[in-house]
Design a protein around this motif. Structure first.
Motif, PDB file in Angstrom:
ATOM      1  N   PRO A  74       0.819  -1.214   0.000  1.00 33.98           N
ATOM      2  CA  PRO A  74       0.000   0.000   0.000  1.00 33.98           C
ATOM      3  C   PRO A  74       0.854   1.266   0.000  1.00 33.98           C
ATOM      4  O   PRO A  74       2.006   1.264   0.444  1.00 33.98           O
ATOM      5  N   ALA A  75       0.260   2.328  -0.511  1.00 29.99           N
ATOM      6  CA  ALA A  75       0.894   3.644  -0.393  1.00 29.99           C
ATOM      7  C   ALA A  75       0.699   4.139   1.042  1.00 29.99           C
ATOM      8  O   ALA A  75      -0.346   3.916   1.658  1.00 29.99           O
ATOM      9  N   VAL A  76       1.711   4.821   1.581  1.00 33.35           N
ATOM     10  CA  VAL A  76       1.695   5.239   2.992  1.00 33.35           C
ATOM     11  C   VAL A  76       1.928   6.747   3.073  1.00 33.35           C
ATOM     12  O   VAL A  76       2.786   7.298   2.367  1.00 33.35           O
ATOM     13  N   TYR A  77       1.154   7.387   3.953  1.00 35.19           N
ATOM     14  CA  TYR A  77       1.334   8.828   4.196  1.00 35.19           C
ATOM     15  C   TYR A  77       1.333   9.056   5.704  1.00 35.19           C
ATOM     16  O   TYR A  77       0.418   8.622   6.407  1.00 35.19           O
ATOM     17  N   THR A  78       2.362   9.746   6.205  1.00 36.00           N
ATOM     18  CA  THR A  78       2.500  10.019   7.642  1.00 36.00           C
ATOM     19  C   THR A  78       2.535  11.528   7.869  1.00 36.00           C
ATOM     20  O   THR A  78       3.209  12.260   7.131  1.00 36.00           O
ATOM     21  N   TRP A  79       1.803  11.982   8.880  1.00 36.99           N
ATOM     22  CA  TRP A  79       1.813  13.397   9.237  1.00 36.99           C
ATOM     23  C   TRP A  79       1.522  13.549  10.734  1.00 36.99           C
ATOM     24  O   TRP A  79       1.107  12.587  11.399  1.00 36.99           O
ATOM     25  N   VAL A  80       1.750  14.746  11.244  1.00 36.21           N
ATOM     26  CA  VAL A  80       1.587  15.024  12.674  1.00 36.21           C
ATOM     27  C   VAL A  80       0.591  16.158  12.847  1.00 36.21           C
ATOM     28  O   VAL A  80       0.696  17.199  12.182  1.00 36.21           O
ATOM     29  N   VAL A  81      -0.383  15.930  13.736  1.00 39.82           N
ATOM     30  CA  VAL A  81      -1.349  16.963  14.104  1.00 39.82           C
ATOM     31  C   VAL A  81      -0.917  17.555  15.446  1.00 39.82           C
ATOM     32  O   VAL A  81      -0.721  16.823  16.429  1.00 39.82           O
ATOM     33  N   ASP A  82      -0.778  18.863  15.491  1.00 41.06           N
ATOM     34  CA  ASP A  82      -0.371  19.549  16.727  1.00 41.06           C
ATOM     35  C   ASP A  82      -1.209  20.811  16.849  1.00 41.06           C
ATOM     36  O   ASP A  82      -0.971  21.802  16.171  1.00 41.06           O
ATOM     37  N   THR A  83      -2.229  20.733  17.721  1.00 35.76           N
ATOM     38  CA  THR A  83      -3.130  21.880  17.890  1.00 35.76           C
ATOM     39  C   THR A  83      -2.762  22.741  19.095  1.00 35.76           C
ATOM     40  O   THR A  83      -3.432  23.747  19.367  1.00 35.76           O
ATOM     41  N   GLN A  84      -1.743  22.338  19.855  1.00 42.66           N
ATOM     42  CA  GLN A  84      -1.371  23.082  21.055  1.00 42.66           C
ATOM     43  C   GLN A  84      -0.525  24.298  20.671  1.00 42.66           C
ATOM     44  O   GLN A  84       0.450  24.176  19.931  1.00 42.66           O
ATOM     45  N   PRO A  85      -0.909  25.477  21.206  1.00 44.22           N
ATOM     46  CA  PRO A  85      -0.086  26.663  20.914  1.00 44.22           C
ATOM     47  C   PRO A  85       1.250  26.569  21.645  1.00 44.22           C
ATOM     48  O   PRO A  85       1.360  25.919  22.687  1.00 44.22           O
ATOM     49  N   PRO A  86       2.248  27.198  21.124  1.00 43.96           N
ATOM     50  CA  PRO A  86       3.555  27.138  21.791  1.00 43.96           C
ATOM     51  C   PRO A  86       3.557  27.951  23.093  1.00 43.96           C
ATOM     52  O   PRO A  86       2.786  28.898  23.252  1.00 43.96           O
TER      53      PRO A  86
END
Length: 281
Positions: A259-271
């Motif tokens: 299969p084709a694979v896609y990885t990403w990161v979700v970060d909703t926290q403000p710095p």
């Protein structure tokens, strides 16, 4: 009483020639004869008898016959001009027009990319026989209107079919179809996805497959594979890393092995901002 006799009869059935010849037998008891074509008048030819196969007869050529049914009556005459009361009758059909061949591909029940099935027909009132060939090979005569081809090699192929009507006329322009046998499994490309690092809790994907007609299945974060379309929207994603896997299956049931694979990161926290105080002496 006089009786009509022919040495050579006109054709019967359906013929492709617009000419028809017949030879009447003449002799002491029947020195002359008359003939009548379709609804025309009786004709008494002024011809000199000649020998044909040891018999004395008169050749009558009928030329320029139009397409369609023909009816010929022939009757002998005696020396007193009395005609045979029961003329000989001959019927045939002239067909000089070639048929038109139609060819189409049909689904093959074996569902293999190296198999193919075709059906054909012709535009002719009395029907046709056919000839077909594959990739420029030898012509094959058949009375059937379909063929199934199995185990074709990968690459381009062409089938040609021509119709031959009952009069012997052959379609001068055979019908042809070309296609390509592709035995490779499909490949999926993820054409669009979210940024590798994103504050968005939703993600939109677009997929492209190496051939048309493929179905897709995808898995998010190691979950079960579910059916999907060529576009996908994901919502309410949690913070953290996510991994999407997607693979295609073509119309012959061949699944993409990897299969084709896609990885990403979700970060909703403000710095967080940290202020450090420095003292100088």
């Amino acid at each position: 009483w006089v009786q009509t006799s022919l040495i050579q009869s006109p054709p019967n059935g359906t013929v492709s020639s617009s000419r028809a010849d017949f030879v009447t037998e003449v002799g002491p008891s029947r020195p002359s004869f008359q003939w009548r074509l379709n609804d025309g008048p009786w004709v008494q030819p002024d011809a000199t008898p000649h020998q044909s196969s040891g018999q004395q007869g008169v050749l009558v050529p009928l030329k320029g016959l139009s397409d369609g049914p023909q009816t010929l009556l022939v009757r002998a005459l005696d020396y007193q001009g009395r005609a045979d009361s029961e003329p000989l009758e001959f019927r045939w059909t002239v067909d000089t027009l070639p048929p038109v061949t139609h060819l189409r591909a049909t689904p093959y029940p074996g569902q293999s990319p190296s198999d193919a099935a075709f059906q054909w027909s012709c535009e002719d009132v009395e029907g046709c026989n056919f000839r077909y060939r594959l990739d420029g090979g030898e012509w094959v005569d058949t009375s059937h209107s379909a063929v199934s081809l199995k185990g074709l090699s990968p690459g381009p192929h062409t089938i040609s079919v021509t119709a031959v009507d009952t009069a012997g006329n052959e379609d001068p322009s055979p019908a042809t179809l070309s296609w390509e046998v592709d035995t490779a499994t499909p490949v999926t490309t993820i054409a669009q996805g979210p940024y590798k690092y994103t504050p968005e809790r939703s993600a939109h994907f677009e997929f492209i497959t190496s051939r048309e007609g493929c179905s897709l299945r995808y898995s998010l974060n190691g979950g079960d594979y579910v059916a999907g379309a060529h576009s996908l929207g994901l919502y309410d994603l949690l913070d953290g890393q996510h991994k999407l896997r997607v693979f295609a299956t073509d119309g012959f049931g061949r699944a993409e092995p990897s299969p084709a694979v896609y990885t990403w990161v979700v970060d909703t926290q403000p710095p967080e901002t940290v202020v450090h105080q420095w003292f100088f002496s």
